[in-house]
Motif scaffolding. Structure first.
Motif, PDB file in Angstrom:
ATOM      1  N   GLU A 271      76.007  30.134  59.248  1.00  0.00           N
ATOM      2  CA  GLU A 271      75.492  30.267  57.888  1.00  0.00           C
ATOM      3  C   GLU A 271      75.687  31.719  57.451  1.00  0.00           C
ATOM      4  O   GLU A 271      75.687  32.644  58.269  1.00  0.00           O
ATOM      5  CB  GLU A 271      74.031  29.861  57.795  1.00  0.00           C
ATOM      6  CG  GLU A 271      73.043  30.727  58.540  1.00  0.00           C
ATOM      7  CD  GLU A 271      71.598  30.308  58.285  1.00  0.00           C
ATOM      8  OE1 GLU A 271      70.800  31.200  57.938  1.00  0.00           O
ATOM      9  OE2 GLU A 271      71.274  29.105  58.402  1.00  0.00           O
TER      10      GLU A 271
ATOM     11  N   THR B 107      74.586  32.762  48.589  1.00  0.00           N
ATOM     12  CA  THR B 107      73.934  31.464  48.496  1.00  0.00           C
ATOM     13  C   THR B 107      74.619  30.566  47.471  1.00  0.00           C
ATOM     14  O   THR B 107      75.272  31.025  46.533  1.00  0.00           O
ATOM     15  CB  THR B 107      72.455  31.611  48.106  1.00  0.00           C
ATOM     16  OG1 THR B 107      72.358  32.335  46.868  1.00  0.00           O
ATOM     17  CG2 THR B 107      71.687  32.364  49.178  1.00  0.00           C
TER      18      THR B 107
ATOM     19  N   ARG C  14      70.519  27.605  48.976  1.00  0.00           N
ATOM     20  CA  ARG C  14      70.803  27.603  50.409  1.00  0.00           C
ATOM     21  C   ARG C  14      71.985  28.518  50.710  1.00  0.00           C
ATOM     22  O   ARG C  14      72.872  28.678  49.886  1.00  0.00           O
ATOM     23  CB  ARG C  14      71.110  26.187  50.895  1.00  0.00           C
ATOM     24  CG  ARG C  14      69.931  25.221  50.841  1.00  0.00           C
ATOM     25  CD  ARG C  14      70.366  23.849  51.331  1.00  0.00           C
ATOM     26  NE  ARG C  14      71.430  23.311  50.484  1.00  0.00           N
ATOM     27  CZ  ARG C  14      72.327  22.407  50.895  1.00  0.00           C
ATOM     28  NH1 ARG C  14      72.298  21.971  52.140  1.00  0.00           N
ATOM     29  NH2 ARG C  14      73.249  21.958  50.062  1.00  0.00           N
TER      30      ARG C  14
ATOM     31  N   VAL D 124      77.706  27.895  54.279  1.00  0.00           N
ATOM     32  CA  VAL D 124      78.035  27.681  55.685  1.00  0.00           C
ATOM     33  C   VAL D 124      79.550  27.600  55.810  1.00  0.00           C
ATOM     34  O   VAL D 124      80.253  27.229  54.868  1.00  0.00           O
ATOM     35  CB  VAL D 124      77.388  26.398  56.249  1.00  0.00           C
ATOM     36  CG1 VAL D 124      75.876  26.530  56.249  1.00  0.00           C
ATOM     37  CG2 VAL D 124      77.826  25.165  55.469  1.00  0.00           C
TER      38      VAL D 124
ATOM     39  N   LYS E   5      67.252  32.830  60.250  1.00  0.00           N
ATOM     40  CA  LYS E   5      68.189  31.736  60.036  1.00  0.00           C
ATOM     41  C   LYS E   5      67.516  30.619  59.254  1.00  0.00           C
ATOM     42  O   LYS E   5      66.344  30.309  59.472  1.00  0.00           O
ATOM     43  CB  LYS E   5      68.696  31.230  61.386  1.00  0.00           C
ATOM     44  CG  LYS E   5      69.757  30.136  61.308  1.00  0.00           C
ATOM     45  CD  LYS E   5      70.412  29.924  62.672  1.00  0.00           C
ATOM     46  CE  LYS E   5      69.431  29.535  63.739  1.00  0.00           C
ATOM     47  NZ  LYS E   5      68.748  28.257  63.468  1.00  0.00           N
TER      48      LYS E   5
ATOM     49  N   ASN F 225      69.217  27.284  58.577  1.00  0.00           N
ATOM     50  CA  ASN F 225      69.586  25.974  59.101  1.00  0.00           C
ATOM     51  C   ASN F 225      69.001  25.739  60.487  1.00  0.00           C
ATOM     52  O   ASN F 225      68.867  26.669  61.288  1.00  0.00           O
ATOM     53  CB  ASN F 225      71.111  25.850  59.172  1.00  0.00           C
ATOM     54  CG  ASN F 225      71.746  25.701  57.808  1.00  0.00           C
ATOM     55  OD1 ASN F 225      71.745  24.623  57.221  1.00  0.00           O
ATOM     56  ND2 ASN F 225      72.289  26.798  57.282  1.00  0.00           N
TER      57      ASN F 225
END
Length: 202
Positions: A50, A55, A60, A63, A140, A142
């Motif tokens: 990630e 974002t 989010r 990735v 982190k 995720n």
């Protein structure tokens, strides 16, 4: 009537150097690929990160991941990237069936990724390097994801947590069928061409 050009509102990860945190390591098993009419059979490994400094529209982090041939030959991309990430070469003691290095240990570890765009404008990982000491690393976002197709490590719940394209790809491998059976001996897979603590992060 003319057909419209294909368009997409998806904005890829910006090219450049990004702080990244590994959140998934996925064993794809042995895969058959055809390139320019030539078939290759290779064991594959997926590593995903990630990118907290960029974002998406929903907030989010982006990735990105890369599919490696599971080879620790000195010229393999996997070995080059892992050694650049940890900042020290692997030794004979690290590698092999009884080696002390476990790829699962890279999950949660930060690094810097050099990201470029291919001719279709999609982001790809060009290189992996260690972070400078003292770099502040955010938490982190995720959840960790790890999947091994070794019969004594296979986690069916981890498999079902993957997205569909990953599950479909993995299901094609001979290791996937073997992993779902009781452990009764070594896994038989096609021969793979291998030509192709301290302050360490892992």
């Amino acid at each position: 009537m003319k057909l419209p050009a294909a368009t997409s509102d998806f904005k890829p990860l910006d090219p450049g150097t990004h702080l990244a945190i590994c959140y998934e390591v996925i064993d794809f098993g042995t895969q058959r690929d055809v390139y320019e009419g030539e078939e290759n059979i290779r064991r594959k490994l997926w590593i995903g990160w990630e990118i907290p400094d960029q974002t998406m529209d929903d907030g989010r982090p982006f990735v990105i991941g890369i599919e490696y041939t599971l080879s620790m030959h000195e010229k393999s991309a996997l070995r080059k990237h892992l050694e650049a990430w940890r900042g020290i070469p692997f030794t004979d003691e690290d590698l092999g069936e009884n080696g002390k290095f476990d790829v699962k240990n890279i999950i949660g570890k930060p690094c810097a990724l050099s990201v470029t765009h291919n001719d279709k404008g999609r982001a790809k990982v060009a290189s992996v390097i260690a972070l400078m000491k003292g770099t502040e690393v955010p938490a982190k976002t995720n959840d960790d994801r790890f999947l091994s197709l070794a019969p004594d490590e296979f986690d069916v719940e981890a498999y079902h947590s993957l997205n569909e394209w990953m599950k479909e790809k993995i299901a094609l491998s001979p290791e996937f069928s073997q992993a779902q059976k009781p452990v009764a001996g070594p896994v038989t897979v096609p021969e793979i061409d291998e030509t192709d603590e301290n302050d360490l992060p892992f």
